[in-house]
Motif scaffolding. Structure first.
Motif, PDB file in Angstrom:
ATOM      1  N   ASP A   1       0.836  -1.211   0.000  1.00 27.70           N
ATOM      2  CA  ASP A   1       0.000   0.000   0.000  1.00 27.70           C
ATOM      3  C   ASP A   1       0.866   1.254   0.000  1.00 27.70           C
ATOM      4  O   ASP A   1       1.928   1.283   0.616  1.00 27.70           O
ATOM      5  CB  ASP A   1      -0.914   0.002   1.227  1.00 27.70           C
ATOM      6  CG  ASP A   1      -2.066  -0.986   1.078  1.00 27.70           C
ATOM      7  OD1 ASP A   1      -2.235  -1.525  -0.035  1.00 27.70           O
ATOM      8  OD2 ASP A   1      -2.777  -1.219   2.069  1.00 27.70           O
ATOM      9  N   LEU A   2       0.379   2.252  -0.701  1.00 25.38           N
ATOM     10  CA  LEU A   2       1.113   3.519  -0.712  1.00 25.38           C
ATOM     11  C   LEU A   2       1.109   4.110   0.705  1.00 25.38           C
ATOM     12  O   LEU A   2       0.210   3.862   1.490  1.00 25.38           O
ATOM     13  CB  LEU A   2       0.474   4.497  -1.697  1.00 25.38           C
ATOM     14  CG  LEU A   2      -0.919   5.017  -1.360  1.00 25.38           C
ATOM     15  CD1 LEU A   2      -0.936   6.524  -1.323  1.00 25.38           C
ATOM     16  CD2 LEU A   2      -1.908   4.505  -2.391  1.00 25.38           C
ATOM     17  N   THR A   3       2.143   4.865   0.972  1.00 28.34           N
ATOM     18  CA  THR A   3       2.286   5.400   2.323  1.00 28.34           C
ATOM     19  C   THR A   3       1.418   6.634   2.522  1.00 28.34           C
ATOM     20  O   THR A   3       1.457   7.569   1.726  1.00 28.34           O
ATOM     21  CB  THR A   3       3.754   5.783   2.582  1.00 28.34           C
ATOM     22  OG1 THR A   3       4.567   4.656   2.279  1.00 28.34           O
ATOM     23  CG2 THR A   3       3.970   6.209   4.014  1.00 28.34           C
ATOM     24  N   ILE A   4       0.637   6.605   3.572  1.00 32.64           N
ATOM     25  CA  ILE A   4      -0.135   7.785   3.973  1.00 32.64           C
ATOM     26  C   ILE A   4       0.480   8.262   5.280  1.00 32.64           C
ATOM     27  O   ILE A   4       0.593   7.491   6.231  1.00 32.64           O
ATOM     28  CB  ILE A   4      -1.617   7.431   4.216  1.00 32.64           C
ATOM     29  CG1 ILE A   4      -2.275   6.834   2.976  1.00 32.64           C
ATOM     30  CG2 ILE A   4      -2.387   8.646   4.727  1.00 32.64           C
ATOM     31  CD1 ILE A   4      -2.573   7.803   1.874  1.00 32.64           C
ATOM     32  N   GLY A   5       0.888   9.502   5.295  1.00 33.23           N
ATOM     33  CA  GLY A   5       1.491  10.034   6.519  1.00 33.23           C
ATOM     34  C   GLY A   5       2.901   9.528   6.682  1.00 33.23           C
ATOM     35  O   GLY A   5       3.805   9.905   5.951  1.00 33.23           O
TER      36      GLY A   5
ATOM     37  N   ARG B   1      -1.012   0.240  -5.860  1.00 29.89           N
ATOM     38  CA  ARG B   1      -0.597   0.166  -4.461  1.00 29.89           C
ATOM     39  C   ARG B   1      -1.786   0.304  -3.522  1.00 29.89           C
ATOM     40  O   ARG B   1      -1.654   0.814  -2.417  1.00 29.89           O
ATOM     41  CB  ARG B   1       0.406   1.291  -4.158  1.00 29.89           C
ATOM     42  CG  ARG B   1       1.615   1.306  -5.053  1.00 29.89           C
ATOM     43  CD  ARG B   1       2.687   2.205  -4.501  1.00 29.89           C
ATOM     44  NE  ARG B   1       2.454   3.625  -4.787  1.00 29.89           N
ATOM     45  CZ  ARG B   1       3.234   4.595  -4.340  1.00 29.89           C
ATOM     46  NH1 ARG B   1       4.266   4.313  -3.562  1.00 29.89           N
ATOM     47  NH2 ARG B   1       2.992   5.844  -4.648  1.00 29.89           N
TER      48      ARG B   1
ATOM     49  N   PHE C   1      -2.949  11.653  11.822  1.00 27.30           N
ATOM     50  CA  PHE C   1      -3.077  12.121  10.441  1.00 27.30           C
ATOM     51  C   PHE C   1      -3.774  11.105   9.540  1.00 27.30           C
ATOM     52  O   PHE C   1      -4.739  11.410   8.845  1.00 27.30           O
ATOM     53  CB  PHE C   1      -1.679  12.445   9.900  1.00 27.30           C
ATOM     54  CG  PHE C   1      -1.670  12.931   8.486  1.00 27.30           C
ATOM     55  CD1 PHE C   1      -1.888  14.266   8.188  1.00 27.30           C
ATOM     56  CD2 PHE C   1      -1.429  12.054   7.434  1.00 27.30           C
ATOM     57  CE1 PHE C   1      -1.881  14.713   6.889  1.00 27.30           C
ATOM     58  CE2 PHE C   1      -1.423  12.492   6.132  1.00 27.30           C
ATOM     59  CZ  PHE C   1      -1.645  13.832   5.858  1.00 27.30           C
TER      60      PHE C   1
END
Lengths: 212, 669
Positions: free
Chosen positions: A36-40, B394, B506
């Motif tokens: 998964d793409l990084t959030i934060g 992703r 966040f």
């Protein structure tokens, strides 16, 4: 696990250059093309050995998109080392380095060691940025430079460990105030009792999972 | 008339009259002559007016006024008169405890003479109600509020008594044979009469200083009497209750944003808030015996009321069980009250669906038809496309719907995001949006429906993704405000650890806990939040609920900036959504019932409006409803659960319908 020092790292750079893959390769020794793409911000840690001393690396992996910049800046604070990553197959990620560098210098402590990383070196056929360009940029801005491949693990260990060595040397030279945690360095409980049998620069690396 | 033992006559004057019907009926107007006395009864000065035993007058009076209510006024607190419901209990008790002939000391009697007694009244009746004859007055001077002196060729006096709720005015005493001055002079010996500047005919009774008991009694006015009574009955509760209230008031007065304010203001002004607060204490003994309830009669701002969309056929049908019985009738009535009934036809809804479908594909065609050459000259579109390409690969790739290199889910995810760029080109695509779309698409399995659902969801989330992330910053500040109110010590701890900005929340806020929970739990949570219930910004209370569960660990282990971030980052898949929602709702109810909520919190949670539904998103959703999905009669447990958990308002109707469709698919296969 007991350690002599804890260094805090931060990984920055455009989205999709492979920051999370570099971290995963370093901490888990694996490449995960689908993640998964990084959030934060995300977190990783590993123990390494430098000069016979156990050093724990605590690594913050940040989201790359421009919009998140105002928030991710807060994570620069208190980092001893930064990996500034671009993708050798995408020139625009190289072009953005200046902005990243300005941002990092502005929001971190001045002694932070910055390692410039040209990632995806396995994709030679799609290369858009020559190695010499990366070297030149690093020289110009006083950075250490390496090309890596999170996929093949080429130079990944070296990138993280060489950064740690640089920080360690700065400690020895007294550049870093190790008593100030805002510099991204923390003295561990094991500091005094250095075990000479573990000497040798990179010999005793251990994969240290998620322990803090 | 002789005095009974235990009291002595201080003043007596005969020939004082009461006009029993001064206004209404000329011919029936009658005068009752009587004797006016001031008596001292064990230190209690009382005034008594007793009619002469004049049979003719009494009989006339009774005959004329048999059904008149004139004689019924006053405070009839004797056993035979009904104690009114709003009468404070202590008075009733007091009354019941007095069974002497003096049981009228605290009451006023003005009663007509019982007709069956009219003939031979004993000459010297004790002044008990049963034996009283004619119209008589009897009250303690301590109950006297004022005397009005009027002249009409002769003097007459009107007494007004203090009453628990309002002044009671007694019938005028007419001094047809003079003597009012003498009476007033005598009265002045026992009460302090002061003229009113506004009304010269009015003499007001000031609190008496002559007898200690009396002045004490005067102090026992409505507000304090109950407190003292209670104090004598239950000193501990009364005292602690009283103290707690003062504490609360002082606490409220000194805490919060007011603190800075107070410190900045000149000393002279500082006392003002306190002065305003403390005299304003209005103690109400009636609502809750044992503890005082602070009543504020401030009615507050009249709330804004929202109407809702009319109830459509679809919504109507969902309130019908398979046998055709109506369910949730009260809820249905409520929704009809709020919006009426919608009369759209199936055809209208079909045409709306067609229109929305057309609109979607028109926008989809826009980006699809951009040539490579065009895109080279359109950096924004190029950037969005390249980012979407990257992020679609992703997003939830372990979910079967998005698994595999060429999964149809991936293509839909990509296409809907690209089309959204055309729908809102100013925003385009920002990381996090693929996380928001993924569950919607998974449930809808249809790009058109998913797109319009996503549009509605993005209406709510838009600000979070804008250039400077203003929405995120606002939410973090709001969360901080709530946290500070709920748990000041934890809030202080976070501040001391350089974590007061709450950046560790966040991801929670940006993608609404999407990464913190399992896929089914995300669906559950979003369904719940899309009802817009139980308050505005409920997701912030969800944050508070999670933090409430984690704070002990954080504080006990003395986590610093990094450890807090790491701890929160490692929570995913460890959270129990049921428990969290329970706690979040409990916090909401707790705050809702809190009277002294800071305005900022009221604002954040929308307690100042009646808005209970997420409004903006519901409209399109309602219109997007389909009319062609009959509810399966025997849904599986899981589906039943899924379906019944959707409230019929707001965008979740869409998900509900979708869930039904998913079921249909399963049913068919």
């Amino acid at each position: 696990m007991a350690y002599a020092y804890l260094f805090k790292y931060i990984i920055i750079g455009d989205t999709g250059v492979g920051k999370s893959c570099l971290l995963l390769q370093f901490t888990d020794k694996r490449f995960q093309p689908v993640h998964d793409l990084t959030i934060g911000v995300e977190f990783g840690a590993r123990m390494i050995t430098i000069d016979g001393k156990q050093i724990k690396l605590q690594i913050w992996d940040t989201a790359g998109q421009e919009s998140f910049r105002s928030i991710t800046r807060s994570y620069y604070r208190g980092a001893a080392g930064a990996l500034l990553v671009y993708d050798i197959t995408r020139r625009d990620t190289f072009n953005h380095l200046t902005t990243w560098l300005e941002d990092a210098r502005q929001h971190s402590n001045s002694n932070m060691v910055i390692m410039l990383i040209g990632n995806k070196s396995d994709l030679e056929s799609r290369r858009e940025v020559k190695k010499e360009e990366g070297e030149a940029f690093a020289r110009e801005h006083g950075l250490i430079f390496m090309e890596t491949s999170a996929k093949t693990a080429s130079n990944v260990e070296e990138a993280f460990i060489n950064t740690a060595k640089e920080i360690y040397e700065k400690i020895q030279e007294g550049v870093f105030d190790i008593n100030n945690e805002a510099n991204g360095i923390k003295i561990g409980p094991q500091h005094a009792a250095t075990n000479s049998t573990l000497s040798g620069s990179q010999g005793g690396q251990q994969a240290g999972g998620g322990c803090c | 008339m002789a005095t009974s033992s235990g009291f002595k006559v201080l003043y007596e004057h005969d020939g004082v009259f009461i006009h029993t019907n001064p206004e209404r009926s000329e011919e029936q107007d009658s005068l009752t002559s009587g004797s006016l006395r001031i008596l001292d009864r064990d230190g209690d000065i009382v005034l008594e007016y007793k009619p002469m035993e004049d049979v003719d007058h009494s009989a006339m009076l009774c005959a004329a006024k048999e059904f008149s209510s004139v004689f019924e006024w006053g405070q009839r607190r004797q056993g035979q008169s009904q104690a009114t419901g709003d009468m404070p209990p202590r008075q009733v008790e007091h009354q019941l405890s007095c069974e002497t002939e003096w049981d009228m000391v605290h009451t006023v009697q003005f009663r007509k003479k019982p007709s069956n007694n009219g003939g031979g009244a004993p000459p010297n009746p004790a002044p008990t109600p049963e034996k009283s004859k004619g119209s008589r007055l009897f009250f303690s001077l301590s109950d006297l509020a004022s005397v009005r002196v009027r002249e009409e060729g002769w003097s007459y006096l009107v007494f007004t008594l203090r009453d628990r709720n309002m002044g009671v005015e007694l019938p005028a005493l007419h001094f047809h044979q003079g003597g009012s001055e003498g009476f007033l002079d005598c009265l002045r010996k026992y009460v302090l009469l002061t003229g009113s500047t506004a009304d010269t005919s009015l003499l007001q009774v000031s609190p008496h200083s002559r007898a200690m008991s009396q002045s004490f009694e005067n102090l026992l006015d409505d507000a304090t009497f109950g407190l003292i009574t209670r104090f004598t009955q239950d000193p501990v509760t009364a005292t602690l209750g009283g103290f707690s209230k003062v504490t609360n008031y002082l606490f409220d007065a000194f805490r919060g944003p007011d603190t800075e304010l107070l410190q900045q203001r000149p000393v002279g002004e500082v006392a003002d808030p306190l002065n305003e607060v403390i005299p304003g204490l209005d103690i109400n003994q009636q609502e809750e015996p044992g503890f005082e309830v602070i009543t504020r009669i401030d009615l507050g701002v009249r709330p804004a009321v929202r109407r809702r969309e009319p109830v459509g056929a679809e919504e109507w049908n969902t309130n019908m069980d398979p046998e055709g019985r109506m369910r949730n009738v009260s809820h249905l009535k409520q929704t009809i009250f709020k919006g009426g009934l919608c009369h759209s036809t199936s055809e209208e809804r079909r045409s709306l669906t067609r229109r929305k479908t057309d609109e979607y594909f028109r926008m989809k065609l826009q980006w699809k038809s951009v040539s490579e050459e065009q895109e080279k000259r359109n950096s924004r579109l190029r950037d969005h496309r390249s980012l979407i390409d990257k992020d679609v690969n992703r997003t939830d790739r372990t979910n079967t719907f998005y698994e595999g290199a060429d999964s149809p889910g991936l293509i839909l995810l990509h296409d809907v995001l690209m089309t959204y760029c055309m729908y809102d080109f100013d925003l385009g695509y920002v990381q996090g949006m693929s996380d928001l779309l993924s569950p919607i698409l998974y449930v809808m399995e249809n790009e058109v429906d998913a797109f319009w659902c996503f549009v509605c969801f993005m209406d709510q989330m838009h600000q979070n993704f804008e250039e400077q992330m203003q929405g995120m910053k606002t939410q973090l500040i709001q969360l901080s405000t709530l946290l500070r109110l709920l748990d000041l010590s934890f809030w202080n701890y976070l501040g001391a650890q350089d974590s007061g900005h709450l950046y560790f929340c966040f991801r929670w806020l940006l993608i609404r806990f999407k990464r913190e929970l399992s896929y089914p739990d995300v669906l559950r949570l979003w369904e719940v939040m899309w009802t817009g219930l139980p308050c505005q910004n409920f997701h912030l209370l969800v944050c508070c609920a999670i933090l409430d569960s984690e704070k002990h660990k954080i504080m006990e282990e003395q986590y610093g900036f990094n450890e807090i971030l790491k701890h929160i980052n490692e929570l995913p898949m460890k959270l129990d959504i049921g428990a969290i929602l329970k706690k979040a709702e409990a916090i909401c109810l707790q705050l809702k019932s809190c009277k002294d909520l800071p305005d900022s919190v009221v604002e954040i949670l929308g307690f100042n409006s009646t808005k209970t539904e997420s409004s903006s998103q519901s409209e399109d959703m309602e219109r997007m409803d389909r009319e062609d999905s009959p509810e399966p009669s025997t849904p599986s447990d899981h589906q039943q659960d899924l379906v019944s958990d959707y409230s019929p308002s707001g965008s979740n109707r869409h998900l509900r319908d979708a869930a039904r469709d998913v079921y249909k698919l399963a049913y068919i296969s």
